[in-house]
Design a protein around this motif. Structure first.
Motif, short mmCIF file in Angstrom:
data_model
loop_
_atom_site.label_atom_id
_atom_site.label_comp_id
_atom_site.label_asym_id
_atom_site.label_seq_id
_atom_site.Cartn_x
_atom_site.Cartn_y
_atom_site.Cartn_z
N UNK A 86 0.70 -1.18 -0.09
CA UNK A 86 0.03 -0.09 0.13
C UNK A 86 0.92 1.22 0.03
N UNK A 87 2.01 1.20 -0.60
CA UNK A 87 2.99 2.68 -0.65
C UNK A 87 3.89 2.53 0.41
N UNK A 88 4.06 1.71 1.20
CA UNK A 88 5.03 1.76 2.20
C UNK A 88 6.31 1.47 1.95
N UNK A 89 6.34 0.47 1.00
CA UNK A 89 7.94 -0.11 0.42
C UNK A 89 8.43 1.18 -0.06
N UNK A 90 7.81 1.80 -0.94
CA UNK A 90 8.48 3.13 -1.65
C UNK A 90 8.66 3.97 -0.55
N UNK A 91 7.72 4.20 0.45
CA UNK A 91 7.69 5.35 1.29
C UNK A 91 8.94 5.11 2.26
N UNK A 92 9.06 3.88 2.61
CA UNK A 92 10.45 3.66 3.47
C UNK A 92 11.78 4.10 2.87
N UNK A 93 11.68 3.78 1.38
CA UNK A 93 12.96 4.29 0.57
C UNK A 93 13.24 5.85 0.81
N UNK A 94 11.98 6.55 0.44
CA UNK A 94 12.28 8.06 0.41
C UNK A 94 12.35 8.44 1.80
N UNK B 73 -2.89 4.83 5.35
CA UNK B 73 -1.85 3.75 6.17
C UNK B 73 -1.76 4.23 7.73
N UNK B 74 -1.78 5.39 8.05
CA UNK B 74 -1.37 5.57 9.62
C UNK B 74 -2.78 5.50 10.52
N UNK B 75 -3.73 5.26 9.70
CA UNK B 75 -4.87 4.96 10.21
C UNK B 75 -5.23 3.50 10.38
N UNK C 186 1.86 -0.27 13.13
CA UNK C 186 3.42 -0.70 12.96
C UNK C 186 3.69 -0.13 11.53
N UNK C 187 4.41 0.88 11.62
CA UNK C 187 4.95 1.54 9.99
C UNK C 187 6.46 1.87 10.21
N UNK C 188 7.35 1.72 9.15
CA UNK C 188 8.71 1.87 9.00
C UNK C 188 9.22 3.60 9.03
N UNK C 189 8.04 4.12 9.02
CA UNK C 189 8.36 5.60 8.96
C UNK C 189 7.11 6.31 9.78
#
Length: 325
Positions: free
Chosen positions: A74-82, A102-104, A108-111
């Motif tokens: 859901x976009x979190x892989x690319x988000x972690x890179x940036x 995603x925050x909702x 647990x998220x990587x950023x």
């Protein structure tokens, strides 16, 4: 000479020299290619938007814009890179509405969505549509509401997966319309839409960007759009709000972000360039063809928008008691 006066002069001179150096560096931006990380796989709507605006942005900035797809989660892989990239303006992220959802739905998220990304520009919004299988027994939104209030005979709706934009659009509908539509999760919007067209699941809150072509060729029937107003691409199609669910709004959107700490002057330069790109007749015509509203916001406007979106979907997830982790 007073030693204190001498020290003060040297300090002022040092600060001035530093400011001149920073100004020169910013004035030269960009000096090399820029990478635009797209948080979704090739071929989808987000990727199409990136490849539409990327070359135009390159023309405005005088440097190539390299598209790099980092899809998944859901976009979190690319988000972690940036989030971990150097904040120098040479790594950007083209993200979608899951940026605020995603925050909702994930504890647990990587950023940290708000702390790790600097807003650049809200590019566009595309309303969701309430679509049904052509032979489904629903001609209006009122029909869906009437049948969806009976938990003994559930009405199912498809989505791209748990916590996806389509899923949350359906949960928002349930809360506001008092229905009990039952979610059916798929691994992607494409498979979900195919099953709705085939009649396996009768309802979907699809993005107009991906679903409108199927409505036009008769493979889906659109009952209403989820925007605050009717879409210029489908002026005869009512909104969900005017069809019995007052105040309903659900959009999918695309925006550009940079790593937190990117100099404000660079963010402003990028924002202004993107606003010019979105005014290009060819770009505007292409976006209008998928029912998208081109925006081109300032960084501050995007920041206000995303905070409101995060608060909205946190409220929906809380009230619907969704547990996705």
């Amino acid at each position: 000479m007073n030693p204190l006066f001498s020290l003060t002069c040297r300090t002022v001179a040092t600060i001035a020299a530093t400011l001149m150096t920073c100004s020169a560096a910013l004035a030269a931006y960009p000096e090399r290619p820029i990478t635009m990380v797209v948080t979704y796989p090739p071929g989808g709507t987000v990727d199409v938007v990136a490849r539409l605006i990327g070359p135009k942005l390159a023309e405005k900035l005088g440097q190539p814009v390299v598209i790099e797809n980092r899809g998944g989660a859901g976009g979190m892989i690319g988000g972690a890179v940036v989030a971990k990239a150097k904040p120098d303006g040479y790594t950007l992220m083209l993200d979608a509405s899951n940026h605020a959802q995603n925050p909702a739905v994930h504890s647990k998220m990587q950023f940290d969505t708000l702390k790790d990304f600097a807003p650049v520009s809200l590019l566009l919004r595309v309303p969701n549509m309430l679509v049904v299988t052509p032979n489904a027994p629903f001609q209006t939104v009122a029909d869906v509401i009437a049948k969806g209030k009976d938990p003994a005979h559930p009405v199912y709706f498809a989505s791209a997966g748990p916590g996806s934009a389509q899923h949350l659009a359906g949960e928002l509908f349930n809360l506001m319309a008092g229905t009990h539509l039952v979610h059916v999760a798929y691994k992607g919007g494409g498979p979900a839409m195919l099953d709705v067209m085939a009649g396996q699941v009768p309802v979907m809150f699809a993005s107009m960007g991906s679903g409108w072509q199927h409505v036009k060729n008769g493979k889906l029937r659109a009952l209403a759009v989820g925007g605050a107003t009717r879409s210029p691409s489908a002026p005869d199609l009512p909104t969900i709000a005017e069809s019995g669910v007052p105040g309903y709004e659900s959009y999918e959107w695309n925006a550009i972000f940079a790593p937190a700490g990117t100099p404000p002057a660079i963010l402003d330069q990028l924002s202004k360039a993107l606003a010019e790109v979105l005014k290009d007749p060819g770009v505007a015509q292409t976006l209008a063809g998928i029912g998208a509203e081109a925006i081109g916001s300032t960084p501050a406007e995007l920041d206000t928008f995303r905070q409101a979106e995060i608060a909205k979907w946190q409220k929906v997830v809380g009230e619907a008691n969704l547990k996705l982790d």
